[in-house]
Write an enzyme that holds these catalytic residues in place. Sequence first.
Site, PDB file in Angstrom:
ATOM      1  N   PHE A 250      32.728 -11.176 106.473  1.00 39.73           N
ATOM      2  CA  PHE A 250      31.487 -12.183 107.019  1.00 39.73           C
ATOM      3  C   PHE A 250      30.729 -11.114 107.858  1.00 39.73           C
ATOM      4  O   PHE A 250      31.199 -10.428 108.586  1.00 39.73           O
ATOM      5  CB  PHE A 250      32.089 -13.453 108.016  1.00 39.73           C
ATOM      6  CG  PHE A 250      32.672 -14.454 107.202  1.00 39.73           C
ATOM      7  CD1 PHE A 250      34.047 -14.304 106.490  1.00 39.73           C
ATOM      8  CD2 PHE A 250      31.946 -15.615 107.060  1.00 39.73           C
ATOM      9  CE1 PHE A 250      34.279 -15.314 105.617  1.00 39.73           C
ATOM     10  CE2 PHE A 250      32.416 -16.839 106.523  1.00 39.73           C
ATOM     11  CZ  PHE A 250      33.882 -16.549 105.563  1.00 39.73           C
TER      12      PHE A 250
ATOM     13  N   TYR B 147      26.390  -8.486 113.089  1.00 40.54           N
ATOM     14  CA  TYR B 147      27.326  -7.790 112.642  1.00 40.54           C
ATOM     15  C   TYR B 147      27.104  -7.201 111.030  1.00 40.54           C
ATOM     16  O   TYR B 147      27.765  -6.483 110.642  1.00 40.54           O
ATOM     17  CB  TYR B 147      28.453  -8.917 112.446  1.00 40.54           C
ATOM     18  CG  TYR B 147      29.561  -8.960 113.742  1.00 40.54           C
ATOM     19  CD1 TYR B 147      28.637  -9.364 114.987  1.00 40.54           C
ATOM     20  CD2 TYR B 147      30.895  -8.683 113.528  1.00 40.54           C
ATOM     21  CE1 TYR B 147      29.736  -9.837 115.809  1.00 40.54           C
ATOM     22  CE2 TYR B 147      31.479  -9.111 114.955  1.00 40.54           C
ATOM     23  CZ  TYR B 147      30.742  -9.337 115.976  1.00 40.54           C
ATOM     24  OH  TYR B 147      31.663  -9.902 117.007  1.00 40.54           O
TER      25      TYR B 147
ATOM     26  N   VAL C  15      34.693  -7.462 109.908  1.00 40.90           N
ATOM     27  CA  VAL C  15      33.928  -6.449 109.313  1.00 40.90           C
ATOM     28  C   VAL C  15      33.730  -5.140 110.230  1.00 40.90           C
ATOM     29  O   VAL C  15      33.394  -4.114 109.709  1.00 40.90           O
ATOM     30  CB  VAL C  15      32.691  -7.284 109.226  1.00 40.90           C
ATOM     31  CG1 VAL C  15      31.767  -7.512 110.474  1.00 40.90           C
ATOM     32  CG2 VAL C  15      31.633  -6.391 108.440  1.00 40.90           C
TER      33      VAL C  15
ATOM     34  N   GLU D 196      42.441 -17.167 115.393  1.00 39.42           N
ATOM     35  CA  GLU D 196      43.670 -16.273 115.366  1.00 39.42           C
ATOM     36  C   GLU D 196      44.882 -17.243 115.971  1.00 39.42           C
ATOM     37  O   GLU D 196      46.062 -17.035 115.428  1.00 39.42           O
ATOM     38  CB  GLU D 196      43.640 -14.992 116.287  1.00 39.42           C
ATOM     39  CG  GLU D 196      44.549 -14.043 116.283  1.00 39.42           C
ATOM     40  CD  GLU D 196      44.261 -12.760 116.810  1.00 39.42           C
ATOM     41  OE1 GLU D 196      43.789 -11.847 116.232  1.00 39.42           O
ATOM     42  OE2 GLU D 196      44.111 -12.651 118.242  1.00 39.42           O
TER      43      GLU D 196
ATOM     44  N   ASP E 155      44.061  -0.125 116.224  1.00 39.65           N
ATOM     45  CA  ASP E 155      43.063  -0.058 117.033  1.00 39.65           C
ATOM     46  C   ASP E 155      42.851   1.253 117.850  1.00 39.65           C
ATOM     47  O   ASP E 155      42.203   1.439 118.913  1.00 39.65           O
ATOM     48  CB  ASP E 155      43.442  -1.235 118.419  1.00 39.65           C
ATOM     49  CG  ASP E 155      44.752  -0.989 118.948  1.00 39.65           C
ATOM     50  OD1 ASP E 155      45.431   0.042 118.798  1.00 39.65           O
ATOM     51  OD2 ASP E 155      45.187  -1.842 119.718  1.00 39.65           O
TER      52      ASP E 155
HETATM   53  C1  LIG Z   1      41.420  -7.535 115.101  1.00 36.69           C
HETATM   54  C2  LIG Z   1      41.406  -9.011 114.935  1.00 36.69           C
HETATM   55  O1  LIG Z   1      42.538  -9.821 114.667  1.00 36.69           O
HETATM   56  N1  LIG Z   1      40.496  -9.714 115.530  1.00 36.69           N
HETATM   57  C3  LIG Z   1      40.476 -11.324 115.950  1.00 36.69           C
HETATM   58  C4  LIG Z   1      39.812 -11.238 117.249  1.00 36.69           C
HETATM   59  O2  LIG Z   1      38.752 -10.468 117.209  1.00 36.69           O
HETATM   60  P1  LIG Z   1      37.547 -10.185 117.541  1.00 36.69           P
HETATM   61  O3  LIG Z   1      37.460 -10.159 119.110  1.00 36.69           O
HETATM   62  O4  LIG Z   1      37.356  -8.806 117.108  1.00 36.69           O
HETATM   63  O5  LIG Z   1      36.416 -11.031 116.899  1.00 36.69           O
HETATM   64  P2  LIG Z   1      35.191 -10.540 116.068  1.00 36.69           P
HETATM   65  O6  LIG Z   1      34.006 -10.139 116.754  1.00 36.69           O
HETATM   66  O7  LIG Z   1      35.901  -9.645 114.987  1.00 36.69           O
HETATM   67  O8  LIG Z   1      34.706 -11.765 114.971  1.00 36.69           O
HETATM   68  C5  LIG Z   1      35.610 -11.988 114.006  1.00 36.69           C
HETATM   69  C6  LIG Z   1      34.750 -11.832 112.883  1.00 36.69           C
HETATM   70  O9  LIG Z   1      33.736 -12.798 112.786  1.00 36.69           O
HETATM   71  C7  LIG Z   1      32.559 -12.293 112.100  1.00 36.69           C
HETATM   72  N2  LIG Z   1      31.592 -12.458 113.006  1.00 36.69           N
HETATM   73  C8  LIG Z   1      31.584 -12.728 114.269  1.00 36.69           C
HETATM   74  C9  LIG Z   1      30.579 -12.822 115.154  1.00 36.69           C
HETATM   75  C10 LIG Z   1      29.230 -12.837 114.804  1.00 36.69           C
HETATM   76  O10 LIG Z   1      28.211 -12.859 115.639  1.00 36.69           O
HETATM   77  N3  LIG Z   1      28.958 -12.134 113.315  1.00 36.69           N
HETATM   78  C11 LIG Z   1      29.953 -12.208 112.494  1.00 36.69           C
HETATM   79  O11 LIG Z   1      29.957 -11.976 111.384  1.00 36.69           O
HETATM   80  C12 LIG Z   1      32.957 -10.716 111.614  1.00 36.69           C
HETATM   81  O12 LIG Z   1      33.215 -10.846 110.574  1.00 36.69           O
HETATM   82  C13 LIG Z   1      33.987 -10.499 112.642  1.00 36.69           C
HETATM   83  O13 LIG Z   1      34.600  -9.333 112.327  1.00 36.69           O
HETATM   84  O14 LIG Z   1      39.777 -12.665 117.523  1.00 36.69           O
HETATM   85  C14 LIG Z   1      39.142 -13.399 116.771  1.00 36.69           C
HETATM   86  C15 LIG Z   1      38.785 -14.690 117.210  1.00 36.69           C
HETATM   87  O15 LIG Z   1      38.718 -14.985 118.500  1.00 36.69           O
HETATM   88  C16 LIG Z   1      39.353 -13.470 115.286  1.00 36.69           C
HETATM   89  O16 LIG Z   1      40.592 -14.077 115.195  1.00 36.69           O
HETATM   90  C17 LIG Z   1      39.538 -11.757 114.980  1.00 36.69           C
HETATM   91  O17 LIG Z   1      39.862 -11.779 113.548  1.00 36.69           O
END
Ligand SMILES: CC(=O)N[C@H]1[C@@H](OP(=O)(O)OP(=O)(O)OC[C@H]2O[C@@H](n3ccc(=O)[nH]c3=O)[C@H](O)[C@@H]2O)O[C@H](CO)[C@H](O)[C@@H]1O
Length: 293
Positions: free
Chosen positions: A63, A68, A154, A245, A268
Amino acid sequence: MKKSRKQEARMKFSQPEVMNPPRTDVLVMTPWFVPIVWDGTFNINLLNQQFKLRDVKIGLTVFAIKKYVVFLQRFLETAEKFFMVGHKVNYYIMTDQPKEVPNVTLGEGRSMIVLKIQRYARWQDVSMRRMEIISLFAKKQFIHEVDYLVCLDVHMKFSDCVGVEILSNIFGTLHPGFFRMQRQNFTYERRLESQAYIAHDEGDFYYAGGFLGGTVEEVYKLTNQYHNAIMTDKANSIEALWHDESHLNKYFLNHKPTKILSPEYMWDCKGEPKVLRKRRFVIVPKNCDQIKN
Ligand SMILES: CC(=O)N[C@H]1[C@@H](OP(=O)(O)OP(=O)(O)OC[C@H]2O[C@@H](n3ccc(=O)[nH]c3=O)[C@H](O)[C@@H]2O)O[C@H](CO)[C@H](O)[C@@H]1O
Ligand SMILES: [Mn+2]
């Protein structure tokens, strides 16, 4: 004639030695008898041969909503180098801005399918709604096009091989921040009111939300069930601590995965533990406040 053909199909592999296990420094098998995938535990040539015979096709969902989209180029370029090389791959790019999807040259047998989806205002909803969207597309499209689905975050890049060794009915990945910890310290959802609730004396591992997969059927079951759990929470005005998650961890508590990937598959880059011989898929740091909102 027959004999020589038979010989052609033969491939020689070194013998697995019962008395000489390749890894003794890490857990390679769970108490419910499924493998944890670490470097050294598998022979990729052997696995490639097996999966080639089955002519498998793998779908990768990713996504890229709102800001992103900037992560797509590096993600796709490194995937072309390291993800399922030599196998058939469909990239499913789920985005609100199809025009922003970069044009990356793909290898033979690999295609890109851009699917336009709506954006949600809150990043938590973007992250959680992935489950609903995957379940809908799994049923109407992916099931007709691929055998397995691999669902990834992503803001990531591939920096070593990620191949068919990961494939299984339903698999998850050990979160890099928690694989050495006691279960009481996992950041599971601890409020009883949430569908994602896990008690302090329960839980096997802490799985990362950013790397999961399985057969299309099994990923459908998982995403559908976990979308329903998210909706029940919403109706009860509660949101799990780590969103999707937390629900993933709850799902895997009751439906044990059939394979688990080591943190080689979600690294990480914090510290350099000896047990980590490869860094296959690593997190690209993002400035959270700027990019998430
Ligand atoms: C390494 C890992 O396990 N990361 C988890 C953690 O990540 P993160 O804090 O890394 O969340 P994140 O920012 O990666 O969001 C999850 C995913 O949603 C998509 N996205 C999100 C926001 C946006 O504006 N646009 C968009 O495209 C994108 O593919 C992103 O990779 O917690 C999240 C929920 O709280 C998800 O469970 C993530 O998978
Ligand atoms: Mn992430």
